[in-house]
Design an enzyme around this catalytic site. Structure first.
Site, PDB file in Angstrom:
ATOM      1  CG  ASP A  67      -0.391  -0.146   2.538  1.00  0.00           C
ATOM      2  OD1 ASP A  67       0.578  -0.925   2.675  1.00  0.00           O
ATOM      3  OD2 ASP A  67      -0.864   0.513   3.481  1.00  0.00           O
ATOM      4  CG  ASP A  99       2.152   1.914   7.484  1.00  0.00           C
ATOM      5  OD1 ASP A  99       1.976   3.075   7.114  1.00  0.00           O
ATOM      6  OD2 ASP A  99       1.578   0.933   6.984  1.00  0.00           O
TER       7      ASP A  99
HETATM    8 ZN   LIG Z   1       0.380   1.053   5.320  1.00  0.00          ZN
END
Ligand SMILES: [Zn+2]
Ligand SMILES: [Zn+2]
Lengths: 326, 326
Positions: free
Chosen positions: B67, B218
């Protein structure tokens, strides 16, 4: 059987048309969806469609250009979660991907880079001209195309459906439903105790011919298209350029709308849908491609993103004759 | 200087939020745009934005999950055409891509599979903790994060702008514009023929401090974030979960909105923007993340796809003092 256009543009995404992906929805036939090409953001287009990623069991790739394959790693990764989190539960089905040599390596190197572990099985089948898939219900045959890179058109042929047992006719003879009916349906001729002979063929309705769908992606117009699309119920044909740009189309290994229509006509296809439309044709300019094609082959449509076209079941052969004579 | 959120979702695209990409628009500062992460369909998001792909000169990748990188091959390929066909002509600029080891191989194997030949130069810089880029105007420093895969936060620091020559003050002394002014601006003290001495420092305005932007993708919340975000004018912080889900966040290597706010507070950042929001938080549920964060750190915003936030130039140091005393 329906066909859904997830992306209908050429080369790059535009605001109107995403890059190529086509879903052949075989929900009534086998509760499956087959995908043809997976351009970038195909998973995004699926979010706007009612086609479920987890129902997709087969993916056929025409060729390895980015606008036909760059959506594969993301599609495969997100599909990991689309069994458990989707509205209707269940693991995503296993998947078989058919495409040119090198596709497997491309996909696995992307998944490996991203450290993705798929929760379902993926098999790859390297495509060469000829039959690439066959079961009792469907066959898929690949035809080599002409695009400066290994490239295939796919012809999907549904098997003819055997006619139905004409139960009313048997009941009218005073027979009772039971094992006898099964034997007749299975093709056995039957001698009754009273001496009558029932010929199976007299009690089985006409076969319902299977449908033929041909999908021709990026290619210079060429005679193999006509073979691939022979008698097709639906021919989906790339149409990157308009009828004035034949030289440009040839130079870039693409087709014009007029060539697509000529191929549909020569192949005696029943319905033509144009797709893979260059971003130079916006709005009315794209309708012009449709008009040019219709002048050659009347039953032509122009694909738009998320458009769904039914591919209706055929009328059984004798009913057709009866109608024709009525 | 502005920041634009091209994708603000976590893991998979949803109808509301695409996967991650952030554009730091340095148009006034250097007529460039820097991209942070390139999730699938980043090029599609750019079609809806007024950020031009060809102005992007640097791409920084936090980590290699799909992603955050699956949009790179398509972005690079389409960018080939975005010099010549865009409204304002010109080749796309060369590009430098900063990211973890393996990024280069991932990108080139995808481009090779698709037989793409880029029309501009791409250089890769393998990121390790420390300064990854520096020129007279900006530096970018990478901080190792904690996400179960090699992962970096980026701290972008603008150099302080040297104060401006106070021309009016010199003219008031009866001096005339000329080479003298340049010498004073260059820091030279000047002795005039009439015996007066002009100290350069008396005629140069206060320095304008550079801005600091920190982008934390993240990661499990960890102390290095506070170091990376120290005194930041803007901290962009992943916020995958709400404040109730600290254990879940930790387990999956992510942060909660409350942890993001606590980090902003500890780092004495000036502004916090939450992004990388899980698809479980739709509509009002996402606003709840914002409320929870604001209870800890007041100047917090929640990113939405295509939202643009200005990062205003700072007030020069002494003007600020004057204002504070006024
Ligand atoms: Zn991510
Ligand atoms: Zn194409």
């Amino acid at each position: 059987m329906e066909i859904e256009f997830l992306g209908t543009g050429a080369g790059q995404p535009s605001k109107q048309r995403n890059v190529t992906s086509i879903a052949l929805r075989l929900l009534d036939e086998r509760n499956e969806v087959w995908l043809f090409d997976v351009g970038e953001a195909t998973q995004h287009q699926l979010l706007k469609s009612n086609t479920r990623a987890r129902k997709i069991t087969k993916i056929f790739i025409s060729h390895m250009h980015g606008d036909h394959i760059f959506g594969l790693p993301g599609f495969l990764t997100s599909r990991n979660f689309q069994g458990s989190e989707a509205i209707d539960q269940g693991r995503p089905s296993d998947l078989t991907i058919y495409g040119p040599a090198g596709l497997r390596q491309y996909v696995f190197s992307a998944l490996k880079a991203a450290q993705v572990r798929l929760q379902y099985r993926v098999d790859f089948v390297e495509v060469h001209p000829g039959v690439v898939f066959q079961d009792k219900q469907f066959s898929v045959t690949a035809f080599a195309m002409n695009h400066g890179i290994e490239d295939y058109a796919y012809r999907i042929v549904e098997a003819d459906a055997v006619g139905e047992l004409q139960v009313a006719k048997l009941l009218n003879l005073g027979l009772k439903s039971g094992p006898l009916f099964g034997q007749i349906k299975a093709g056995q001729d039957i001698s009754l105790p009273d001496g009558r002979v029932l010929k199976s063929a007299d009690f089985i309705g006409p076969d319902r011919p299977g449908r033929i769908v041909t999908i021709v992606m990026d290619t210079k117009s060429n005679p193999a298209i006509i073979e691939a699309a022979k008698n097709a119920d639906l021919l989906v044909h790339e149409s990157t350029y308009d009828g004035q740009n034949t030289a440009m189309a040839k130079k870039h290994g693409h087709s014009t709308c007029v060539q697509a229509a000529e191929n549909a006509k020569k192949a005696q296809a029943k319905h033509l849908i144009l797709t893979h439309i260059s971003a130079r044709y916006l709005g009315r300019a794209a309708d012009n491609l449709l008009d040019e094609a219709r002048a050659v082959f009347k039953n032509t449509d122009l694909a738009h993103d998320l458009a769904v076209f039914p591919i209706p079941a055929k009328v059984p052969v004798t009913e057709k004759l009866v109608k024709a004579h009525a």
